[in-house]
Design a protein around this motif. Structure first.
Motif, PDB file in Angstrom:
ATOM      1  N   THR A  84     -29.998  71.656  19.460  1.00  0.00           N
ATOM      2  CA  THR A  84     -31.210  72.385  19.835  1.00  0.00           C
ATOM      3  C   THR A  84     -31.572  73.346  18.715  1.00  0.00           C
ATOM      4  OG1 THR A  84     -30.539  72.287  22.159  1.00  0.00           O
ATOM      5  CG2 THR A  84     -32.294  73.832  21.587  1.00  0.00           C
ATOM      6  N   THR A  85     -32.816  73.300  18.261  1.00  0.00           N
ATOM      7  CA  THR A  85     -33.270  74.215  17.219  1.00  0.00           C
ATOM      8  C   THR A  85     -33.112  75.663  17.682  1.00  0.00           C
ATOM      9  OG1 THR A  85     -34.875  72.601  16.389  1.00  0.00           O
ATOM     10  CG2 THR A  85     -35.239  74.906  15.806  1.00  0.00           C
ATOM     11  N   GLY A  86     -32.525  76.482  16.817  1.00  0.00           N
ATOM     12  CA  GLY A  86     -32.314  77.890  17.141  1.00  0.00           C
ATOM     13  C   GLY A  86     -30.909  78.209  17.603  1.00  0.00           C
ATOM     14  N   SER A 109     -31.668  66.959  10.611  1.00  0.00           N
ATOM     15  CA  SER A 109     -31.267  68.300  11.051  1.00  0.00           C
ATOM     16  C   SER A 109     -30.966  69.151   9.823  1.00  0.00           C
ATOM     17  CB  SER A 109     -30.044  68.240  11.972  1.00  0.00           C
ATOM     18  OG  SER A 109     -28.951  67.633  11.313  1.00  0.00           O
ATOM     19  N   LYS A 110     -31.250  70.441   9.947  1.00  0.00           N
ATOM     20  CA  LYS A 110     -31.021  71.378   8.847  1.00  0.00           C
ATOM     21  C   LYS A 110     -30.257  72.577   9.374  1.00  0.00           C
ATOM     22  CE  LYS A 110     -33.430  73.624   4.988  1.00  0.00           C
ATOM     23  NZ  LYS A 110     -34.760  73.841   4.353  1.00  0.00           N
ATOM     24  N   CYS A 128     -26.455  78.146  11.919  1.00  0.00           N
ATOM     25  CA  CYS A 128     -27.679  78.153  12.719  1.00  0.00           C
ATOM     26  C   CYS A 128     -28.407  76.824  12.531  1.00  0.00           C
ATOM     27  CB  CYS A 128     -28.581  79.311  12.293  1.00  0.00           C
ATOM     28  SG  CYS A 128     -30.145  79.382  13.199  1.00  0.00           S
ATOM     29  N   VAL A 129     -28.841  76.248  13.636  1.00  0.00           N
ATOM     30  CA  VAL A 129     -29.623  75.008  13.579  1.00  0.00           C
ATOM     31  C   VAL A 129     -31.075  75.397  13.286  1.00  0.00           C
ATOM     32  CG1 VAL A 129     -30.267  72.895  14.779  1.00  0.00           C
ATOM     33  CG2 VAL A 129     -28.068  73.992  15.284  1.00  0.00           C
ATOM     34  N   LEU A 130     -31.480  75.265  12.030  1.00  0.00           N
ATOM     35  CA  LEU A 130     -32.822  75.693  11.624  1.00  0.00           C
ATOM     36  C   LEU A 130     -33.911  74.717  12.053  1.00  0.00           C
ATOM     37  CD1 LEU A 130     -32.385  77.072   7.987  1.00  0.00           C
ATOM     38  CD2 LEU A 130     -32.515  78.350  10.124  1.00  0.00           C
ATOM     39  N   GLU A 131     -33.588  73.431  12.006  1.00  0.00           N
ATOM     40  CA  GLU A 131     -34.634  72.432  12.252  1.00  0.00           C
ATOM     41  C   GLU A 131     -34.010  71.138  12.749  1.00  0.00           C
ATOM     42  OE1 GLU A 131     -38.333  70.307   9.768  1.00  0.00           O
ATOM     43  OE2 GLU A 131     -36.891  71.615   8.751  1.00  0.00           O
ATOM     44  N   THR A 132     -34.697  70.492  13.672  1.00  0.00           N
ATOM     45  CA  THR A 132     -34.285  69.167  14.136  1.00  0.00           C
ATOM     46  C   THR A 132     -35.533  68.288  14.262  1.00  0.00           C
ATOM     47  OG1 THR A 132     -34.420  69.892  16.460  1.00  0.00           O
ATOM     48  CG2 THR A 132     -32.255  69.982  15.402  1.00  0.00           C
ATOM     49  N   LYS A 133     -35.359  67.028  13.968  1.00  0.00           N
ATOM     50  CA  LYS A 133     -36.457  66.063  14.098  1.00  0.00           C
ATOM     51  C   LYS A 133     -35.932  64.835  14.826  1.00  0.00           C
ATOM     52  CE  LYS A 133     -38.869  67.391   9.820  1.00  0.00           C
ATOM     53  NZ  LYS A 133     -39.360  66.932   8.498  1.00  0.00           N
ATOM     54  N   ASN A 176     -37.547  69.534  18.985  1.00  0.00           N
ATOM     55  CA  ASN A 176     -36.744  70.757  18.949  1.00  0.00           C
ATOM     56  C   ASN A 176     -35.378  70.574  19.598  1.00  0.00           C
ATOM     57  OD1 ASN A 176     -38.700  72.259  17.610  1.00  0.00           O
ATOM     58  ND2 ASN A 176     -39.696  72.892  19.514  1.00  0.00           N
TER      59      ASN A 176
END
Length: 241
Positions: A149-151, A119-120, A166-171, A174
């Motif tokens: 959740t991304t976004g 997560s970023k 802000c959640v920029l990215e998840t792997k 999404n």
């Protein structure tokens, strides 16, 4: 002769899909519930638990929330089943993400999410850098979350101050489950952050020996000195002739 029991084939989980009237946690009767505000879980009515049990929903219980008016979507877990019937209570940051007002309708569906591996996050203010160990603070906050959740923009409270990230990215997707997972966490530079200008050091003047500017001799050179020649050879150095 074989005898077959009724439990030989486990019951397949069936989806949970309901619409509730949503309210912020501040509207929940009783004492203030900061444990709900600082996490990513909601409070649902007792009837929801009864229905989830009948549907044989898998644990952990994870849900997809949808605001049909704006098509905003997020995901969450459930903390308790003590809400008034027909109502659910959400953290304020979650209602803001969903663009929900007090009393708006929200659709809640049961989901199964992949376990998160990465997560970023991006702080929305450079003030987040004032925290001595921001990664440890975030990881401690995420213990109150079931999924990401991304976004989404989540709220992190530390030292009586609220920081938004802000959640920029998840792997690997999404939306991810973060319950008992080994997840790598990264930060992007905060919004409005500027790199500090590097102080340019004045070039120090160095004393130069004029002799250092003379080219080094190569090969064999001859000079006249008092009628004699001085020859320099690479292997023997200087010698008078």
């Amino acid at each position: 002769m074989f005898q077959f029991g009724f439990n030989m084939f486990p019951e397949i989980p069936r989806p949970f899909n309901m619409i509730y009237q949503c309210h912020s946690v501040a509207m929940l009767p009783g004492n203030e519930r900061q444990d709900v505000e600082r996490g990513g879980k909601i409070i649902m009515p007792p009837s929801a638990l009864e229905q989830l049990t009948r549907l044989n929903i898998n644990y952990p219980m994870l849900f997809k929330l949808t605001n049909k008016k704006t098509n905003r979507v997020t995901h969450c877990g459930v903390l308790e089943f003590v809400a008034d019937e027909g109502k659910v209570y959400l953290p304020l940051w979650m209602m803001q993400n969903m663009v929900l007002e007090e009393g708006d309708l929200v659709r809640i569906e049961s989901v199964s999410l992949p376990v998160g591996t990465f997560s970023k996050f991006q702080p929305l203010s450079p003030d987040f850098l004032d925290i001595t160990n921001p990664k440890a603070v975030l990881e401690n906050c995420l213990r109150s979350f079931a999924c990401l959740t991304t976004g989404d923009v989540i709220a992190v409270k530390y030292n009586q101050k609220i920081y938004e990230l802000c959640v920029l990215e998840t792997k690997p997707g999404n939306a991810i489950s973060i319950i008992e997972c080994d997840m790598n966490v990264e930060f992007a530079p905060p919004v409005g952050y500027k790199e500090p200008e590097k102080v340019k050091k004045e070039d120090e003047e160095m004393a130069v020996d004029p002799a250092d500017l003379m080219p080094e001799p190569t090969g064999i050179c001859a000079l006249q000195r008092h009628g004699k020649s001085i020859r320099w050879q690479e292997t023997e150095g200087f010698r008078d002739q």
